[in-house]
Motif scaffolding. Structure first.
Motif, PDB file in Angstrom:
ATOM      1  N   VAL A 114       0.875  -1.208  -0.102  1.00  0.00           N
ATOM      2  CA  VAL A 114      -0.040   0.037  -0.170  1.00  0.00           C
ATOM      3  C   VAL A 114       1.179   1.358  -0.120  1.00  0.00           C
ATOM      4  O   VAL A 114       2.017   1.259   0.160  1.00  0.00           O
ATOM      5  CB  VAL A 114      -1.276   0.105   1.508  1.00  0.00           C
ATOM      6  N   ASP A 115       0.818   2.801  -0.297  1.00  0.00           N
ATOM      7  CA  ASP A 115       2.049   3.734  -0.588  1.00  0.00           C
ATOM      8  C   ASP A 115       1.024   4.118   0.415  1.00  0.00           C
ATOM      9  O   ASP A 115      -0.359   5.321   0.727  1.00  0.00           O
ATOM     10  CB  ASP A 115       0.465   4.717  -1.854  1.00  0.00           C
ATOM     11  N   ARG A 116       2.205   4.005   1.288  1.00  0.00           N
ATOM     12  CA  ARG A 116       1.700   5.120   2.334  1.00  0.00           C
ATOM     13  C   ARG A 116       1.776   6.616   2.255  1.00  0.00           C
ATOM     14  O   ARG A 116       0.483   7.286   3.724  1.00  0.00           O
ATOM     15  CB  ARG A 116       4.000   5.138   3.785  1.00  0.00           C
ATOM     16  N   ALA A 117       1.875   7.007   1.235  1.00  0.00           N
ATOM     17  CA  ALA A 117       1.862   8.706   1.215  1.00  0.00           C
ATOM     18  C   ALA A 117       0.400   8.584   1.068  1.00  0.00           C
ATOM     19  O   ALA A 117       0.052   9.589   1.449  1.00  0.00           O
ATOM     20  CB  ALA A 117       2.644   9.309  -0.355  1.00  0.00           C
ATOM     21  N   ARG A 118      -0.301   7.702   0.090  1.00  0.00           N
ATOM     22  CA  ARG A 118      -1.562   8.046  -0.247  1.00  0.00           C
ATOM     23  C   ARG A 118      -2.427   7.772   1.231  1.00  0.00           C
ATOM     24  O   ARG A 118      -3.658   8.174   1.747  1.00  0.00           O
ATOM     25  CB  ARG A 118      -2.330   6.599  -0.801  1.00  0.00           C
ATOM     26  N   VAL A 119      -2.077   6.787   2.229  1.00  0.00           N
ATOM     27  CA  VAL A 119      -2.465   6.434   3.222  1.00  0.00           C
ATOM     28  C   VAL A 119      -2.672   7.939   4.204  1.00  0.00           C
ATOM     29  O   VAL A 119      -3.840   8.241   4.736  1.00  0.00           O
ATOM     30  CB  VAL A 119      -2.183   5.087   3.839  1.00  0.00           C
ATOM     31  N   LEU A 120      -1.904   8.463   4.286  1.00  0.00           N
ATOM     32  CA  LEU A 120      -1.732   9.760   5.159  1.00  0.00           C
ATOM     33  C   LEU A 120      -2.440  10.378   4.552  1.00  0.00           C
ATOM     34  O   LEU A 120      -2.712  11.419   5.196  1.00  0.00           O
ATOM     35  CB  LEU A 120      -0.323  10.021   5.003  1.00  0.00           C
ATOM     36  N   VAL A 121      -1.771  10.778   3.426  1.00  0.00           N
ATOM     37  CA  VAL A 121      -2.787  11.785   2.730  1.00  0.00           C
ATOM     38  C   VAL A 121      -4.336  11.969   3.047  1.00  0.00           C
ATOM     39  O   VAL A 121      -5.729  12.262   3.669  1.00  0.00           O
ATOM     40  CB  VAL A 121      -2.688  12.106   1.472  1.00  0.00           C
ATOM     41  N   LEU A 122      -5.075  10.382   2.724  1.00  0.00           N
ATOM     42  CA  LEU A 122      -6.416  10.328   3.708  1.00  0.00           C
ATOM     43  C   LEU A 122      -6.829  10.437   4.907  1.00  0.00           C
ATOM     44  O   LEU A 122      -8.018  10.915   5.508  1.00  0.00           O
ATOM     45  CB  LEU A 122      -6.496   8.795   3.146  1.00  0.00           C
ATOM     46  N   ARG A 123      -5.649   9.789   6.016  1.00  0.00           N
ATOM     47  CA  ARG A 123      -5.910  10.583   7.199  1.00  0.00           C
ATOM     48  C   ARG A 123      -5.990  12.026   7.438  1.00  0.00           C
ATOM     49  O   ARG A 123      -6.843  12.377   8.148  1.00  0.00           O
ATOM     50  CB  ARG A 123      -4.639   9.993   7.880  1.00  0.00           C
TER      51      ARG A 123
ATOM     52  N   ASP B  45       6.568  11.811  -0.433  1.00  0.00           N
ATOM     53  CA  ASP B  45       6.432  11.786  -1.029  1.00  0.00           C
ATOM     54  C   ASP B  45       6.483  13.407  -1.823  1.00  0.00           C
ATOM     55  O   ASP B  45       5.010  14.272  -1.459  1.00  0.00           O
ATOM     56  CB  ASP B  45       5.336  11.137  -2.598  1.00  0.00           C
ATOM     57  N   PRO B  46       7.135  14.365  -1.618  1.00  0.00           N
ATOM     58  CA  PRO B  46       7.308  15.977  -2.053  1.00  0.00           C
ATOM     59  C   PRO B  46       6.740  16.230  -3.526  1.00  0.00           C
ATOM     60  O   PRO B  46       5.991  17.737  -3.707  1.00  0.00           O
ATOM     61  CB  PRO B  46       8.368  16.185  -2.250  1.00  0.00           C
ATOM     62  N   TRP B  47       6.458  15.665  -4.079  1.00  0.00           N
ATOM     63  CA  TRP B  47       5.653  15.578  -5.599  1.00  0.00           C
ATOM     64  C   TRP B  47       3.632  14.834  -5.343  1.00  0.00           C
ATOM     65  O   TRP B  47       2.827  14.918  -6.672  1.00  0.00           O
ATOM     66  CB  TRP B  47       6.473  14.821  -6.703  1.00  0.00           C
ATOM     67  N   ASP B  48       3.535  14.880  -3.950  1.00  0.00           N
ATOM     68  CA  ASP B  48       2.122  14.499  -4.119  1.00  0.00           C
ATOM     69  C   ASP B  48       1.714  15.582  -4.077  1.00  0.00           C
ATOM     70  O   ASP B  48       1.458  16.622  -3.061  1.00  0.00           O
ATOM     71  CB  ASP B  48       1.925  14.071  -2.767  1.00  0.00           C
ATOM     72  N   PRO B  49       0.255  16.063  -5.013  1.00  0.00           N
ATOM     73  CA  PRO B  49      -0.191  17.185  -5.009  1.00  0.00           C
ATOM     74  C   PRO B  49      -0.725  17.790  -4.122  1.00  0.00           C
ATOM     75  O   PRO B  49      -1.882  17.736  -2.840  1.00  0.00           O
ATOM     76  CB  PRO B  49      -1.116  17.532  -6.154  1.00  0.00           C
ATOM     77  N   GLY B  50      -2.156  16.284  -3.619  1.00  0.00           N
ATOM     78  CA  GLY B  50      -3.451  15.929  -2.120  1.00  0.00           C
ATOM     79  C   GLY B  50      -1.868  16.629  -1.230  1.00  0.00           C
ATOM     80  O   GLY B  50      -2.967  16.434  -0.214  1.00  0.00           O
ATOM     81  N   ALA B  51      -1.269  15.902  -0.624  1.00  0.00           N
ATOM     82  CA  ALA B  51      -0.574  15.954  -0.152  1.00  0.00           C
ATOM     83  C   ALA B  51      -0.368  17.576   0.484  1.00  0.00           C
ATOM     84  O   ALA B  51      -0.460  18.836   1.197  1.00  0.00           O
ATOM     85  CB  ALA B  51       0.264  15.528   0.755  1.00  0.00           C
TER      86      ALA B  51
END
Length: 222
Positions: free
Chosen positions: A13-22, A46-52
């Motif tokens: 699972v993409d850890r950065a994605r989980v954190l964005v959802l949290r 992930d410094p390039w995650d636009p959602g974050a």
């Protein structure tokens, strides 16, 4: 939240994605400080995650870090079109996976994001696939990356020299090698490249001007 807890430790699972959802869950509950922590953790992965980026900017606006939030939202605004360009380039590769030009577009997009190592890998892969008429444009882009982003002047010149002396050789490669060397303060070496270029294209006024400048720099020890 329970669903996220269930997959949080899954290595697939993409850890950065989980954190964005949290972060989104915390923001929806009005806990902007907790949201900011989740988004910051996602951005560190992930410094390039636009959602974050967007979520963190919004969360900071609602805490006592308004200036930081505004700066992050501005970075998000600048980043989105670059990520869109990367997505477009990747789709082009999906459609034509053996196209050198398509992989070079991925390199362009990665370079625009500041990811020089990924851009280099994409350009080098593009060269392995490049058709005859694609080689020189890719080499010129890779050489620019090596010189300007990776501080690898010798690698850039070696690449330009090698391809100039190959069947794909082109006068632009010798000119670019001279330009790279002249910017590096290596006038004498630049002279030899401009002389090669002038041999390829006798009488070219612009190359002759470059050659004269390189000779003057060599005489001055530059």
């Amino acid at each position: 939240g329970a669903a996220l807890d269930a997959v949080a430790d899954d290595p697939l699972v993409d850890r950065a994605r989980v954190l964005v959802l949290r972060g989104r869950l915390a923001a929806a509950a009005g806990d902007h400080a907790a949201a900011a922590v989740a988004y910051e953790d996602a951005s560190s992965l992930d410094p390039w995650d636009p959602g974050a980026l967007f979520g963190l900017g919004q969360a900071l606006l609602r805490t006592d870090r308004r200036d930081e939030g505004l700066a992050l939202l501005e970075r998000h605004r600048e980043l989105v079109p670059r990520l869109d360009a990367l997505d477009f380039a990747r789709r082009a590769v999906d459609l034509a996976p053996r196209s050198g030009s398509a992989h070079a577009q991925v390199g362009d997009a990665e370079r625009a994001l500041g990811r020089a190592d990924r851009a280099r890998a994409a350009y080098e892969h593009a060269l392995r696939l490049a058709a005859a008429d694609e080689v020189v444009p890719v080499v010129l882009r890779l050489a620019r990356l090596l010189e300007e982003d990776l501080d690898a002047t010798d690698d850039a010149v070696a690449l330009l020299d090698a391809v100039h002396d190959s069947p794909a050789g082109d006068v632009r490669l010798a000119v670019r090698a001279g330009d790279v060397l002249l910017r590096a303060g290596r006038g004498a070496e630049a002279v030899t490249r401009y002389e090669r270029a002038l041999a390829d294209r006798p009488g070219d006024a612009q190359i002759a001007q470059r050659l004269a400048a390189a000779r003057a720099a060599a005489e001055d020890g530059r």
